[in-house]
Design a protein around this motif. Structure first.
Motif, PDB file in Angstrom:
ATOM      1  N   CYS A  69       0.814  -1.219   0.000  1.00  0.00           N
ATOM      2  CA  CYS A  69       0.000   0.000   0.000  1.00  0.00           C
ATOM      3  C   CYS A  69       0.847   1.268   0.000  1.00  0.00           C
ATOM      4  O   CYS A  69       0.336   2.351  -0.290  1.00  0.00           O
ATOM      5  N   ILE A  70       2.147   1.160   0.310  1.00  0.00           N
ATOM      6  CA  ILE A  70       3.017   2.342   0.221  1.00  0.00           C
ATOM      7  C   ILE A  70       3.369   2.611  -1.236  1.00  0.00           C
ATOM      8  O   ILE A  70       3.318   3.747  -1.724  1.00  0.00           O
ATOM      9  N   THR A  71       3.673   1.533  -1.959  1.00  0.00           N
ATOM     10  CA  THR A  71       4.010   1.678  -3.383  1.00  0.00           C
ATOM     11  C   THR A  71       2.783   2.027  -4.201  1.00  0.00           C
ATOM     12  O   THR A  71       2.820   2.885  -5.100  1.00  0.00           O
ATOM     13  N   ASN A  72       1.660   1.416  -3.903  1.00  0.00           N
ATOM     14  CA  ASN A  72       0.426   1.630  -4.659  1.00  0.00           C
ATOM     15  C   ASN A  72      -0.721   1.856  -3.686  1.00  0.00           C
ATOM     16  O   ASN A  72      -1.456   0.930  -3.349  1.00  0.00           O
ATOM     17  N   PRO A  73      -0.905   3.108  -3.189  1.00  0.00           N
ATOM     18  CA  PRO A  73      -1.940   3.387  -2.189  1.00  0.00           C
ATOM     19  C   PRO A  73      -3.347   3.083  -2.678  1.00  0.00           C
ATOM     20  O   PRO A  73      -4.262   2.924  -1.849  1.00  0.00           O
ATOM     21  N   GLN A  74      -3.559   2.996  -3.990  1.00  0.00           N
ATOM     22  CA  GLN A  74      -4.898   2.735  -4.517  1.00  0.00           C
ATOM     23  C   GLN A  74      -5.128   1.247  -4.819  1.00  0.00           C
ATOM     24  O   GLN A  74      -6.146   0.869  -5.405  1.00  0.00           O
ATOM     25  N   GLY A  75      -4.206   0.405  -4.399  1.00  0.00           N
ATOM     26  CA  GLY A  75      -4.339  -1.019  -4.685  1.00  0.00           C
ATOM     27  C   GLY A  75      -5.447  -1.676  -3.871  1.00  0.00           C
ATOM     28  O   GLY A  75      -5.879  -1.179  -2.821  1.00  0.00           O
ATOM     29  N   GLN A  76      -5.911  -2.828  -4.364  1.00  0.00           N
ATOM     30  CA  GLN A  76      -6.961  -3.587  -3.698  1.00  0.00           C
ATOM     31  C   GLN A  76      -6.520  -3.993  -2.286  1.00  0.00           C
ATOM     32  O   GLN A  76      -5.411  -4.491  -2.088  1.00  0.00           O
ATOM     33  N   GLY A  77      -7.386  -3.712  -1.336  1.00  0.00           N
ATOM     34  CA  GLY A  77      -7.091  -4.052   0.051  1.00  0.00           C
ATOM     35  C   GLY A  77      -6.464  -2.946   0.843  1.00  0.00           C
ATOM     36  O   GLY A  77      -6.278  -3.086   2.053  1.00  0.00           O
TER      37      GLY A  77
END
Length: 253
Positions: free
Chosen positions: A237-245
């Motif tokens: 979630c740090i690399t991709n804050p909009q990711g699933q979960g």
């Protein structure tokens, strides 16, 4: 002296009672009579007689009668007949007592996972009851001895002697003597049936075994079995804050 003919044959001892302060023949201990227990106004307003109970090993030649219990009050003029009637009816009386079969505890609860071991155990204790049978006070003790588990999915375990026990949370999911793994999801009613062994005593006399065991059921415990899903993600979630979960993403549970 009068024999107690209410003995159950499986008891290794035999019992009789004699009048409190009786020295034999027609003689009584006068100082004892001054301290004799009061047996007036007993059950149904009747008067009783003060007695002490004696015991000796059954079938042993030359066995000597020795003090067992008392003094206590005996309230029936023909105790042999009443004791026989109590012995004949004690099993039915035992099975009708409000014995608490125990409480079912599940770990984890109220939800568990399909395919995982769910630990079940019973919380129950020895119980005592005082009842009146044919005008006589009867003390009954019920002791749990066996347990049967119906896990609600068609699986039954028991009767067997283990009531199970709790696991620390970091060990949940381990197999135990009484654990069960559900292979389907849904809500299941877990039912515990506990077998109790009993003893009874009449007028505070010797404890005698109740021949059969009593079966008592505990209130059902509902367990919800869920399934777990595992997904792999390329980013955190740090690399991709909009990711699933990730927190705040629509559709994340």
């Amino acid at each position: 002296m009068r024999s107690n003919s209410g003995d159950v044959p499986t008891n290794p001892n035999e019992y009789k009672y004699e009048l409190q302060c009786h020295l034999g023949g027609g003689d009584f201990d006068t100082p004892c009579l001054a301290r004799q227990i009061d047996c007036t106004n007993g059950p149904d307003g009747t008067d009783g007689i003060p007695v002490t109970w004696l015991s000796r090993p059954r079938g042993v030649p030359g066995a000597v009668w020795s003090y067992y219990s008392g003094p206590t009050c005996l309230y029936d003029a023909q105790p042999e007949d009443v004791l026989l009637r109590i012995a004949a009816d004690i099993q039915q009386q035992f099975e009708n007592l409000p014995v608490n079969a125990g409480t079912v505890v599940a770990q984890p609860s109220p939800h568990t996972l399909r395919g995982a071991e769910t630990n079940f155990y019973a919380e129950t204790t020895e119980q005592a009851f005082d009842v009146t049978m044919f005008g006589q006070p009867v003390h009954v003790v019920a002791t749990p001895v066996q347990y049967t588990w119906n896990y609600g999915d068609g699986t039954v375990f028991g009767p067997q002697p283990s009531m199970g026990g709790p696991l620390p949370q970091d060990r949940w999911g381990e197999a135990t003597r009484t654990s069960h793994a559900y292979m389907a999801t849904g809500d299941f009613q877990v039912v515990l049936t506990t077998s109790f062994r009993g003893t009874y005593s009449v007028n505070a006399g010797p404890a005698l075994p109740i021949p059969g065991q009593g079966l008592f059921g505990a209130p059902p415990r509902t367990v919800s079995v869920w399934r777990s899903l595992t997904r792999n993600y390329a980013d955190d979630c740090i690399t991709n804050p909009q990711g699933q979960g990730c927190p705040g993403v629509v559709g994340t549970h």
